[in-house]
Scaffold this motif. Structure first.
Motif, PDB file in Angstrom:
ATOM      1  N   ALA A 169       0.836  -1.207   0.000  1.00 38.30           N
ATOM      2  CA  ALA A 169       0.000   0.000   0.000  1.00 38.30           C
ATOM      3  C   ALA A 169       0.870   1.255   0.000  1.00 38.30           C
ATOM      4  N   ALA A 170       1.892   1.262   0.848  1.00 39.11           N
ATOM      5  CA  ALA A 170       2.786   2.421   0.912  1.00 39.11           C
ATOM      6  C   ALA A 170       3.529   2.619  -0.399  1.00 39.11           C
ATOM      7  N   GLU A 171       3.984   1.523  -0.986  1.00 39.06           N
ATOM      8  CA  GLU A 171       4.711   1.610  -2.261  1.00 39.06           C
ATOM      9  C   GLU A 171       3.846   2.255  -3.335  1.00 39.06           C
ATOM     10  N   HIS A 172       2.578   1.886  -3.393  1.00 41.18           N
ATOM     11  CA  HIS A 172       1.676   2.456  -4.399  1.00 41.18           C
ATOM     12  C   HIS A 172       1.514   3.960  -4.202  1.00 41.18           C
ATOM     13  N   LEU A 173       1.270   4.382  -2.954  1.00 43.41           N
ATOM     14  CA  LEU A 173       1.028   5.804  -2.694  1.00 43.41           C
ATOM     15  C   LEU A 173       2.295   6.635  -2.861  1.00 43.41           C
ATOM     16  N   VAL A 174       3.413   6.121  -2.404  1.00 45.54           N
ATOM     17  CA  VAL A 174       4.683   6.833  -2.587  1.00 45.54           C
ATOM     18  C   VAL A 174       4.999   6.945  -4.077  1.00 45.54           C
ATOM     19  N   ARG A 219       0.278  -4.892   9.593  1.00 47.03           N
ATOM     20  CA  ARG A 219      -0.047  -4.064   8.431  1.00 47.03           C
ATOM     21  C   ARG A 219       0.491  -2.640   8.624  1.00 47.03           C
ATOM     22  N   GLN A 220       0.266  -2.080   9.798  1.00 42.44           N
ATOM     23  CA  GLN A 220       0.747  -0.729  10.059  1.00 42.44           C
ATOM     24  C   GLN A 220       2.272  -0.675  10.018  1.00 42.44           C
ATOM     25  N   ARG A 221       2.915  -1.705  10.589  1.00 38.51           N
ATOM     26  CA  ARG A 221       4.382  -1.735  10.599  1.00 38.51           C
ATOM     27  C   ARG A 221       4.936  -1.803   9.180  1.00 38.51           C
ATOM     28  N   GLY A 222       4.305  -2.612   8.329  1.00 34.42           N
ATOM     29  CA  GLY A 222       4.760  -2.707   6.943  1.00 34.42           C
ATOM     30  C   GLY A 222       4.642  -1.384   6.219  1.00 34.42           C
ATOM     31  N   PHE A 223       3.534  -0.672   6.451  1.00 33.94           N
ATOM     32  CA  PHE A 223       3.328   0.630   5.822  1.00 33.94           C
ATOM     33  C   PHE A 223       4.352   1.646   6.337  1.00 33.94           C
ATOM     34  N   ALA A 224       4.471   1.751   7.667  1.00 34.57           N
ATOM     35  CA  ALA A 224       5.338   2.766   8.274  1.00 34.57           C
ATOM     36  C   ALA A 224       6.802   2.545   7.915  1.00 34.57           C
ATOM     37  N   GLU A 225       7.249   1.297   7.945  1.00 34.16           N
ATOM     38  CA  GLU A 225       8.661   1.035   7.669  1.00 34.16           C
ATOM     39  C   GLU A 225       8.997   1.269   6.202  1.00 34.16           C
ATOM     40  N   ILE A 250       7.626   3.625   4.226  1.00 36.78           N
ATOM     41  CA  ILE A 250       7.786   5.065   3.975  1.00 36.78           C
ATOM     42  C   ILE A 250       9.014   5.618   4.707  1.00 36.78           C
ATOM     43  N   GLU A 251       9.377   4.999   5.834  1.00 36.98           N
ATOM     44  CA  GLU A 251      10.603   5.421   6.518  1.00 36.98           C
ATOM     45  C   GLU A 251      11.827   5.145   5.653  1.00 36.98           C
ATOM     46  N   ARG A 252      11.825   4.016   4.960  1.00 38.67           N
ATOM     47  CA  ARG A 252      12.940   3.705   4.057  1.00 38.67           C
ATOM     48  C   ARG A 252      13.016   4.696   2.906  1.00 38.67           C
ATOM     49  N   CYS A 253      11.901   5.359   2.632  1.00 33.99           N
ATOM     50  CA  CYS A 253      11.864   6.389   1.594  1.00 33.99           C
ATOM     51  C   CYS A 253      12.179   7.776   2.141  1.00 33.99           C
ATOM     52  N   GLY A 254      12.575   7.855   3.406  1.00 36.04           N
ATOM     53  CA  GLY A 254      12.911   9.133   4.017  1.00 36.04           C
ATOM     54  C   GLY A 254      11.704   9.938   4.463  1.00 36.04           C
ATOM     55  N   LEU A 255      10.554   9.258   4.609  1.00 36.79           N
ATOM     56  CA  LEU A 255       9.315   9.928   5.005  1.00 36.79           C
ATOM     57  C   LEU A 255       8.919   9.482   6.407  1.00 36.79           C
ATOM     58  N   ALA A 256       7.876  10.100   6.946  1.00 41.65           N
ATOM     59  CA  ALA A 256       7.463   9.783   8.306  1.00 41.65           C
ATOM     60  C   ALA A 256       5.947   9.654   8.393  1.00 41.65           C
TER      61      ALA A 256
END
Length: 334
Positions: free
Chosen positions: A167-172, A194-200, A202-208
């Motif tokens: 989900a995070a990959e799609h939105l990023v 699920r939340q951990r997968g999303f948060a981590e 975007i963190e790898r992308c330099g986001l928060a």
């Protein structure tokens, strides 16, 4: 007082293997049988011979326990598992626990009294106590969907961490940098994953993902509405929302549109599950599809292997999710 689980742990085998040894099954290897018998003697385990005798009267019954049958994902479990079970000449008894541990306990105990051949079980939450009843009684059991990491029991799940990351990959990838997340209840392990997968991701992308951009829902439509109202009331800054199921995503989308926000021009929204409503809404909902049919088929396969006295080599089966892109997500405009 020692239990059948204590024997299994000491012998290094599954509870179902101990049960087969106690029942005189010839499908247990000599070395395995020796270890089990030695463990029984070491800890002084006394099996309930009456219960074993009753269970030997097979009734060709399988129990299915789900938290909320009104939710489409769990009604899908009833359909898919029912088809698989009937194809094997068995009948299915389904229990709806309404998310209540007390009802869950009562239904599990009723299945034990009815001498079911096996049970497929989706627990209420991490607080569930019912698995202890099943392990003590030695009934073949498979966990589906809701799991705990420290369990030594056959389990079929979707890769929930991977789903959050997807989900995070799609939105990023659409250029979004400010997110809001509507989670399920945090006393359910898969919601945290699920939340951990999303948060981590975007963190790898330099986001928060600030903590005030996360709202704990309960998988119901109303909590998606409440989450969106809370985000708007508190002035939360976001261009995209991910909800951990479709019902909450649809509730949030309805609220934002009524508040004058355009989806996806102003706010992108995506959910998870791929329920029927996701396809027919305007705009249609981008979502993460769970492999429900494959999960149910594998759960039944493992359960009947246990019932037939086979060793269960697969303790945790994790199946991948898939991204379904529709109209509710678009490239970030700001």
């Amino acid at each position: 007082m020692s239990s059948i689980r204590d024997v299994a742990k000491l012998a290094g085998v599954s509870v179902s293997t101990v049960s087969r040894v106690l029942g005189g099954s010839q499908k247990v290897g000599k070395e395995t049988r020796r270890r089990v018998e030695q463990a029984i003697e070491t800890i002084g385990y006394q099996p309930n011979l009456l219960a074993q005798g009753l269970r030997s009267k097979r009734g060709s019954l399988i129990g299915l326990v789900v938290p909320e049958i009104r939710q489409e994902i769990f009604s899908s479990f009833v359909e898919y598992i029912g088809d698989e079970v009937r194809a094997r000449g068995y009948s299915l008894i389904t229990g709806n626990t309404h998310g209540q541990p007390e009802i869950e306990d009562e239904f599990i105990e009723s299945l034990v009294r009815r001498h079911v051949d096996g049970i497929i079980f989706s627990r209420v939450s991490d607080r569930s106590r019912a698995l202890g009843i099943l392990e003590k009684d030695g009934i073949p059991t498979v966990i589906i969907d809701r799991y705990l990491d420290n369990e030594d029991i056959p389990t079929i799940v979707m890769d929930n961490y991977g789903a959050g990351a997807l989900a995070a990959e799609h939105l990023v990838g659409l250029g979004h940098r400010r997110f809001a997340v509507i989670t399920g209840l945090q006393n359910i392990a898969l919601c945290r994953e699920r939340q951990r997968g999303f948060a981590e991701y975007i963190e790898r992308c330099g986001l928060a993902l600030p903590h005030h951009n996360v709202y704990e829902g309960n998988f119901k439509l109303e909590s998606g509405i409440e989450a969106a109202e809370s985000f708007l009331e508190h002035g939360i800054d976001f261009t995209a929302i991910w909800a951990e199921n479709d019902l909450m995503a649809l509730g949030a989308m309805n609220t934002l549109i009524r508040a004058g926000r355009k989806v996806p021009q102003d706010i992108s929204i995506m959910g998870m599950d791929d329920i029927i409503s996701a396809k027919i809404m305007i705009p249609s909902l981008t979502t993460i599809r769970q492999p429900f049919a494959a999960m149910c088929s594998k759960a039944v396969e493992l359960l009947f292997g246990m019932i037939n006295g086979e060793e269960c080599g697969e303790r945790r089966v994790s199946l991948p999710a898939s991204l379904i892109v529709r109209e509710s997500t678009a490239r970030c405009a700001t």
